[in-house]
Design an enzyme around this catalytic site. Structure first.
Site, PDB file in Angstrom:
ATOM      1  N   GLU A   1       0.800  -1.241   0.000  1.00 46.02           N
ATOM      2  CA  GLU A   1       0.000   0.000   0.000  1.00 46.02           C
ATOM      3  C   GLU A   1       0.827   1.283   0.000  1.00 46.02           C
ATOM      4  OE1 GLU A   1      -2.721  -0.319   3.290  1.00 46.02           O
ATOM      5  OE2 GLU A   1      -3.778  -2.013   2.391  1.00 46.02           O
TER       6      GLU A   1
ATOM      7  N   ASN B   1       2.091  -5.243  -3.118  1.00 49.75           N
ATOM      8  CA  ASN B   1       0.698  -5.580  -2.807  1.00 49.75           C
ATOM      9  C   ASN B   1      -0.088  -4.306  -2.487  1.00 49.75           C
ATOM     10  OD1 ASN B   1      -1.175  -7.826  -2.153  1.00 49.75           O
ATOM     11  ND2 ASN B   1      -1.078  -7.061  -0.046  1.00 49.75           N
TER      12      ASN B   1
ATOM     13  N   HIS C   1     -10.180  -5.951  -2.078  1.00 55.83           N
ATOM     14  CA  HIS C   1     -11.216  -5.668  -1.075  1.00 55.83           C
ATOM     15  C   HIS C   1     -12.334  -4.930  -1.816  1.00 55.83           C
ATOM     16  CE1 HIS C   1      -8.895  -7.153   2.235  1.00 55.83           C
ATOM     17  NE2 HIS C   1      -7.865  -6.380   1.921  1.00 55.83           N
TER      18      HIS C   1
ATOM     19  N   GLU D   1      -6.195 -10.735  -1.109  1.00 53.02           N
ATOM     20  CA  GLU D   1      -6.993 -10.504   0.113  1.00 53.02           C
ATOM     21  C   GLU D   1      -8.474 -10.372  -0.233  1.00 53.02           C
ATOM     22  OE1 GLU D   1      -5.377  -7.204   2.397  1.00 53.02           O
ATOM     23  OE2 GLU D   1      -3.317  -7.785   1.947  1.00 53.02           O
TER      24      GLU D   1
ATOM     25  N   ASP E   1     -12.191 -10.024  -0.589  1.00 55.27           N
ATOM     26  CA  ASP E   1     -13.464 -10.088   0.135  1.00 55.27           C
ATOM     27  C   ASP E   1     -14.405  -9.085  -0.522  1.00 55.27           C
ATOM     28  OD1 ASP E   1     -12.526  -7.654   1.275  1.00 55.27           O
ATOM     29  OD2 ASP E   1     -12.162  -8.532   3.242  1.00 55.27           O
TER      30      ASP E   1
HETATM   31  C1  XIL Z   1      -6.203  -6.309   8.369  1.00 58.71           C
HETATM   32  C2  XIL Z   1      -6.465  -7.476   9.311  1.00 58.71           C
HETATM   33  O1  XIL Z   1      -7.340  -8.385   8.699  1.00 58.71           O
HETATM   34  C3  XIL Z   1      -7.036  -6.972  10.600  1.00 58.71           C
HETATM   35  O2  XIL Z   1      -7.160  -8.023  11.528  1.00 58.71           O
HETATM   36  C4  XIL Z   1      -6.140  -5.885  11.174  1.00 58.71           C
HETATM   37  O3  XIL Z   1      -6.705  -5.377  12.349  1.00 58.71           O
HETATM   38  C5  XIL Z   1      -5.942  -4.778  10.156  1.00 58.71           C
HETATM   39  O4  XIL Z   1      -5.409  -5.330   8.977  1.00 58.71           O
HETATM   40  N1  XIL Z   1      -4.833  -4.603   3.789  1.00 58.71           N
HETATM   41  C6  XIL Z   1      -3.860  -5.464   4.228  1.00 58.71           C
HETATM   42  C7  XIL Z   1      -4.137  -6.346   5.374  1.00 58.71           C
HETATM   43  O5  XIL Z   1      -2.804  -5.566   3.593  1.00 58.71           O
HETATM   44  O6  XIL Z   1      -2.985  -6.600   6.124  1.00 58.71           O
HETATM   45  C8  XIL Z   1      -5.223  -5.809   6.251  1.00 58.71           C
HETATM   46  O7  XIL Z   1      -5.524  -6.783   7.234  1.00 58.71           O
HETATM   47  C9  XIL Z   1      -6.429  -5.452   5.434  1.00 58.71           C
HETATM   48  C10 XIL Z   1      -6.094  -4.402   4.416  1.00 58.71           C
END
Ligand code: XIL
Length: 384
Positions: free
Chosen positions: A177, A219, A255, A285, A287
């Site tokens: 990020e 990422n 996301h 990741e 969702d």
């Molecule tokens: C999130 C976790 O799922 C949570 O448990 C934590 O509190 C915050 O981070 N981007 C990422 C992940 O790269 O590491 C993040 O994970 C979600 C967003």
């Protein structure tokens, strides 16, 4: 956007149960704990030419909803034994906050819990994340650093963490990020002191010397449709390649939101944009959150969103795998960070499956719109 108060977890409203329905059972050996006859998502993914379909998971002590201990046996069975997932990522334990909470003191307890479970259950491991502005140990942000000091802080962190996990990670998210939506570098201690180009190059250069087996990834989120941000990441990849600094992959966090999901074509274009640079791509990741409560409409939108994302990965050569960010709604990060949204994963609170589960199966079996097994974009084959 990614920071949040841990305290807020406890204030969460509960997410809906089976009433939202799934009705899509496909022969899961419910409760038996055996992978035998059930063809899980990982099985379909491998048939589709991907390396894995995985789910991130947290060490039990870090899970986001207290009071759910009675769900753990069922959770563990699906996570580790059902055959649904061939890969995992520790959601928290390898982050800076946990691994180097004070300068020079390393703690791998949380990360090791998930890593050893992954080994025990023969899951491929993605490791996450080395240099990130969020969940950073406070001492890094609070420090007043010269360039040289911060360089050695970064080198020492990456060296210690990667050395500890050497040989165990299929991939490492080396930098997470680093960009704003407009393609400029995000403000962080790293970009402020060293500049974006320099800290990212340093991170990848350092990582490249430590674990030859690990694929090194950049990422980020919002890379699922072409945009100023995807262009900035493409430029970064080319920059590193021109300097002969190793970068092997781009992770699209994915996301997504059900109501405003990318189209299949947008996903395909974004993934191709990276793959054509010669790096691999993974959805790291995935969702798809909804405006709560879940209902037939938003669950159908969610199914479409999952199907488009996974379908695009299947269709583009170079997209090697998909990881969902946990699989069980009560352990999702979403409600704590996006108030009013939730039900982002594939299993409801009562362990019934979202309709989106079927959407993923459809995508993995080449039923995505536009794909006929021979079309111009179809590079993977699902073999019955
Ligand atoms: C999130 C976790 O799922 C949570 O448990 C934590 O509190 C915050 O981070 N981007 C990422 C992940 O790269 O590491 C993040 O994970 C979600 C967003």
């Amino acid at each position: 956007m990614q920071t949040k108060s841990l305290l807020s977890f406890l204030a969460l409203a509960s997410v809906p149960l089976a009433s939202a329905g799934n009705g899509n059972g496909n022969g899961h050996d419910k409760g038996s704990g055996k992978s035998c006859s059930h063809k899980g998502l990982d099985w379909y993914a491998k048939k589709a030419g991907l390396k894995y379909f995985g789910a991130a998971t947290d060490s039990p002590g870090q899970r986001e909803r207290a009071g759910l201990e009675s769900a753990y046996p069922k959770y563990d069975e699906i996570m580790w034994k059902s055959g649904e997932f061939g890969q995992t990522t520790p959601t928290n334990g390898q982050k800076w906050l946990f691994t180097e909470p004070t300068q020079g003191t390393f703690n791998f307890t949380e990360g090791d819990i998930v890593v050893s479970l992954a080994h025990q259950h023969h899951k491929l491991l993605r490791c996450h994340a080395l240099v990130w502005h969020s969940q950073l140990a406070p001492w890094v942000e609070a420090g007043t650093w010269t360039k040289d000091e911060l360089r050695s802080v970064i080198v020492s962190h990456i060296t210690n963490v990667m050395t500890h996990y050497k040989g165990q990670c299929y991939a490492w998210d080396v930098v997470n990020e680093a960009f704003n939506e407009d393609g400029t570098y995000r403000e962080s201690v790293f970009s402020t002191v060293l500049g974006g180009d320099e800290f990212i190059q340093l991170a990848f250069e350092t990582a490249s010397k430590l674990d030859p087996q690990a694929k090194l990834y950049y990422n980020d989120y919002n890379l699922e449709s072409p945009s100023a941000k995807t262009e900035a990441v493409r430029k970064l990849v080319r920059q590193l390649q021109n300097k002969k600094i190793k970068i092997d992959g781009v992770g699209l966090q994915a996301h997504l939101t059900a109501e405003s999901r990318p189209t299949l074509d947008e996903h395909v274009a974004a993934i191709k944009g990276f793959a054509e640079l010669g790096v691999e791509v993974a959805l790291t990741e995935l969702d798809v959150r909804l405006e709560m409560p879940a209902n037939a409409t938003n669950l159908a939108q969610q199914k479409e969103a999952y199907k488009n994302a996974v379908g695009a990965c299947v269709q583009v050569d170079g997209c090697i795998g998909v990881t969902i960010w946990d699989f069980y709604d009560p352990f999702s990060w979403v409600p704590a960070v996006f108030p009013g949204e939730g039900a982002a994963l594939l299993w409801f609170d009562d362990f019934s499956r979202h309709p989106a589960y079927e959407g993923v199966v459809e995508a993995l079996t080449n039923k995505t719109q536009g794909y006929n097994g021979k079309g111009p974009r179809g590079v993977k084959r699902w073999v019955a």
